[in-house]
Design a protein around this motif. Structure first.
Motif, short mmCIF file in Angstrom:
data_model
loop_
_atom_site.label_atom_id
_atom_site.label_comp_id
_atom_site.label_asym_id
_atom_site.label_seq_id
_atom_site.Cartn_x
_atom_site.Cartn_y
_atom_site.Cartn_z
N PHE A 172 42.88 -30.68 10.94
CA PHE A 172 43.23 -30.32 9.96
C PHE A 172 41.79 -30.87 8.76
CE2 PHE A 172 44.94 -29.53 5.80
CZ PHE A 172 45.05 -27.84 5.84
N ILE A 173 41.82 -31.96 8.57
CA ILE A 173 41.41 -32.96 7.36
C ILE A 173 39.34 -32.70 8.08
CG2 ILE A 173 40.75 -34.55 7.06
CD1 ILE A 173 43.38 -33.69 5.27
N THR A 174 39.38 -32.20 8.89
CA THR A 174 37.76 -32.80 9.30
C THR A 174 37.58 -30.90 9.38
OG1 THR A 174 38.41 -34.07 11.35
CG2 THR A 174 36.72 -32.89 11.99
N LEU A 175 38.04 -29.48 9.81
CA LEU A 175 38.01 -28.34 9.38
C LEU A 175 37.97 -28.16 8.20
CD1 LEU A 175 40.13 -26.47 12.24
CD2 LEU A 175 37.71 -27.35 12.08
N VAL A 176 38.35 -29.22 7.05
CA VAL A 176 39.10 -28.31 5.89
C VAL A 176 37.45 -29.33 5.44
CG1 VAL A 176 39.84 -29.37 3.55
CG2 VAL A 176 41.57 -28.15 5.05
N LEU A 177 36.88 -30.45 5.43
CA LEU A 177 36.15 -31.18 4.75
C LEU A 177 34.41 -30.40 5.59
CD1 LEU A 177 37.22 -34.67 5.48
CD2 LEU A 177 36.78 -33.67 3.22
N PHE A 178 34.86 -30.11 6.79
CA PHE A 178 33.73 -29.14 7.24
C PHE A 178 33.24 -27.48 6.43
CE2 PHE A 178 31.88 -26.23 10.12
CZ PHE A 178 30.38 -26.19 10.38
N GLY A 179 34.57 -27.48 5.78
CA GLY A 179 34.24 -25.83 6.19
C GLY A 179 33.72 -26.33 4.10
N LEU A 180 34.04 -27.38 3.30
CA LEU A 180 34.07 -28.20 1.69
C LEU A 180 32.43 -27.77 2.43
CD1 LEU A 180 37.00 -30.00 0.68
CD2 LEU A 180 35.98 -27.92 -0.22
N LEU A 181 32.38 -29.55 3.32
CA LEU A 181 30.36 -29.29 3.58
C LEU A 181 29.36 -28.19 3.79
CD1 LEU A 181 30.43 -32.15 5.41
CD2 LEU A 181 29.92 -32.79 3.58
N VAL A 182 29.59 -26.73 3.97
CA VAL A 182 29.31 -25.86 3.88
C VAL A 182 28.85 -24.99 2.84
CG1 VAL A 182 29.37 -23.68 5.56
CG2 VAL A 182 29.76 -25.57 6.84
N TYR A 183 30.03 -24.81 2.66
CA TYR A 183 30.15 -24.23 0.95
C TYR A 183 29.65 -25.17 -0.04
CZ TYR A 183 32.59 -23.07 -3.45
OH TYR A 183 32.43 -21.55 -4.22
N SER A 184 29.15 -26.19 -0.45
CA SER A 184 29.18 -26.69 -1.27
C SER A 184 26.99 -27.39 -0.91
CB SER A 184 29.58 -28.67 -1.27
OG SER A 184 29.11 -29.16 -0.08
N ARG A 185 26.72 -26.73 0.15
CA ARG A 185 25.30 -27.13 0.93
C ARG A 185 24.70 -26.87 0.02
NH1 ARG A 185 24.57 -25.00 7.09
NH2 ARG A 185 26.27 -25.80 6.87
N SER A 186 24.96 -25.46 -0.48
CA SER A 186 24.00 -24.58 -1.65
C SER A 186 23.73 -25.31 -3.56
CB SER A 186 24.22 -23.50 -1.04
OG SER A 186 25.07 -22.80 -2.23
#
Length: 579
Positions: free
Chosen positions: A39-53
């Motif tokens: 769960f934590i991995t998926l959340v952090l992956f989502g945040l990485l994708v979201y904050s990339r730009s």
């Protein structure tokens, strides 16, 4: 396409690393449930994708805003990480590379979360300017907090009271006043008891005052065009979070003081948002005088908070000095007259000076307990205060009360008879034992800076009853057993997640982050809005006697205002993000 896949894979590996290290920071990784890691991995992956730009977004900022971000991010991240530090004995037998990775991963995780919050808040666009709003909305927006507080009032009727509350109740009967607790609150109790001679009337007054203040916050935010749905969500969350509703029915000076500090901060927001023009309105003058009066009289540190804030406001909005200065001087004069000639006429007993010596007392106690560096002269002086063998027995790192209230052993007159001598010995001991002095300070003030309560830590959250065995025969009455039982279950703190709701440091960190976002969206003048809360926190930190949530109840209230302020567009061309 290949580049996209590689970037995605790299982001997933990074998320996996952050998840493992962040979890390891709080507990042995072998104890973590696999589903938690996923769960934590998926959340952090989502945040990485979201904050990339976000990097491209920052490129369009002004140079000053870029520099501020470069300073803010590492400072905020490291301080937040240290604030979350707990007992990590399980890390002791790991290689130093593992320990380094755990700390680095936690700091990077916090940075990622913070950047994502900043991006999210900045993406919410609020129209500039303001709209005309009926004062009726104050009554409408107060309903969530009013409803939640009334449930607590019914559940623990007629109020909750501690010995401090009963002390002021006694003074309202004997008319023998002491300034240990603000006399103005005692006078308010006397006045309200003429309407209904029950603690319930004071609790209801606090409930209505808090609800009206939250309603006024909603009214202001609607006036400044905050999205209605966001506004209602914030107001409802503020009401259903148990912290605020239960505090409203406890008869403490801190409740009305915290309410007045929120109200005063909202008036400062109004001043900044309108560039000082609001001061020309009669309605603002009346509200300012009311809010400031409560601020300076319902807790002792309210007066310096008011004075310093208004000095800053007068400097920043000096063109409006004809409006600001008379109001400021008026409150100062009223305060000095009442606390001077009026208190003298009524034989008001001064508060115990020992209240301001909590930190020095704890530092001395820690130095004695840990066998710090002391000369014979210093040992003799400390022994006069209290026998040396009793200091380790009485010393509680998180509360000065066991020492302060050792009336038979702790001789405070040694201090009062020669304050200079006390100051000299304390300063020498601190200089000789800086490590122990800092340790004592951090332990005593952990409520302010530590978001995570340690396993052996203790704090006083709230009470739901009138102190048993009181001499006034004041008792609680169960009106609806099911309501009382449900409220008790609702207030129970069983998990570490629930514990975070009662840590003022959590709110203070988020307040700082939200106001920083408001600065990014607007300009540096935004920091004036934070000044009253910052000054109050510093004052509490300098004199904190124990780990009582009520001392910083104001932080849990201003948290919601700060979130909404982060969405406001002040329409100042000189303060925009873009060059």
């Amino acid at each position: 396409m290949k580049k996209t896949y590689l970037l995605g894979a790299a982001s997933f590996v990074a998320a996996l690393f952050l998840a493992f290290t962040a979890i390891f920071y709080f507990q042995p990784i072998r104890n973590a449930h696999p589903l938690l890691i996923v769960f934590i991995t998926l959340v952090l992956f989502g945040l990485l994708v979201y904050s990339r730009s976000f990097v491209h977004t920052v490129n369009g900022w002004t140079r000053a805003k870029k520099i501020s971000l470069a300073i803010f991010m590492p400072l905020f991240t490291v301080l937040a990480g240290l604030s979350l530090l707990g007992d990590q004995q399980y890390l002791a037998d790991n290689h130093w590379l593992v320990k380094t990775a755990v700390y680095l991963g936690l700091f990077l995780t916090i940075a990622l979360v913070v950047l994502s919050i900043i991006k999210l808040l900045l993406s919410i666009q609020t129209p500039a300017g303001e709209q005309k709003v009926s004062p009726f909305y104050v009554l409408l927006y107060m309903l969530p907090m009013l409803g939640a507080s009334l449930v607590m009032f019914i559940a623990f009727y007629p109020a909750a009271m501690t010995p401090d509350s009963l002390s002021q109740w006694e003074q309202s009967e004997t008319k023998e006043f002491t300034n240990w607790h603000p006399v103005m609150f005692t006078w308010l109790i006397m006045f309200l008891r003429k309407i209904w001679d029950s603690p319930g009337i004071i609790a209801l007054f606090q409930v209505v005052a808090l609800a009206l203040t939250m309603g006024y916050m909603g009214y202001l935010m609607k006036r400044f065009k905050v999205n209605t749905w966001i506004l209602w969500v914030v107001l409802i969350v503020a009401a259903i979070v148990p912290v605020n509703s239960i505090m409203s029915i406890i008869i403490w000076k801190d409740v009305l003081y915290s309410t007045s500090l929120l109200f005063f901060s909202l008036l400062i927001l109004l001043l900044v948002k309108t560039k000082g023009l609001e001061t020309k309105k009669v309605s603002f003058v009346l509200l300012f005088l009311l809010g400031s009066f409560m601020l300076v009289f319902f807790r002792h540190n309210g007066f310096p908070v008011f004075v310093i804030t208004m000095i800053a406001a007068l400097i920043m909005y000096r063109r409006m000095w004809k409006q600001l200065l008379p109001m400021t001087l008026g409150i100062i004069i009223i305060h000095q007259v009442i606390t001077g000639p009026v208190y003298t006429k009524l034989d008001v007993v001064d508060s115990d000076p020992q209240e301001a010596l909590s930190i020095p007392t704890q530092q001395i106690a820690n130095i004695v307990t840990k066998n710090g560096d002391m000369t014979e002269e210093q040992r003799e002086y400390i022994n006069r205060l209290m026998p040396l063998e009793l200091w380790p027995e009485k010393y509680n790192p998180s509360s000065v009360d066991p020492i302060k209230f050792s009336w038979g052993e702790y001789d405070r007159w040694v201090i009062y008879d020669d304050p200079a001598q006390y100051a000299k010995h304390w300063a020498q001991l601190v200089l000789q034992n800086p490590g122990l002095a800092v340790e004592a300070f951090l332990d005593e003030t952990s409520l302010v800076w530590q978001m995570r309560l340690e396993e052996d830590g203790h704090m006083n959250r709230f009470v739901t009853n009138i102190y048993y065995g009181n001499e006034f025969n004041l008792l609680n009455q169960v009106i609806y057993p099911k309501v009382t039982y449900s409220a008790q279950l609702y207030l129970k703190v069983d998990t570490e997640a629930e514990e975070f709701l009662w840590r003022p440091a959590v709110y203070l960190f988020f307040i700082t982050l939200f106001l920083y976002v408001a600065y990014l969206r607007n300009n540096w003048r935004i920091w004036l809005i934070l000044l009253p809360i910052a000054l109050n926190t510093a004052a509490v930190m300098a004199t904190m006697p124990a780990q009582d949530f009520r001392y910083l109840f104001n932080a849990s209230l201003f948290f919601y205002a700060a979130l909404l302020i982060s969405l406001l567009n002040f329409d100042d061309k000189g303060g925009s993000l873009r060059e």
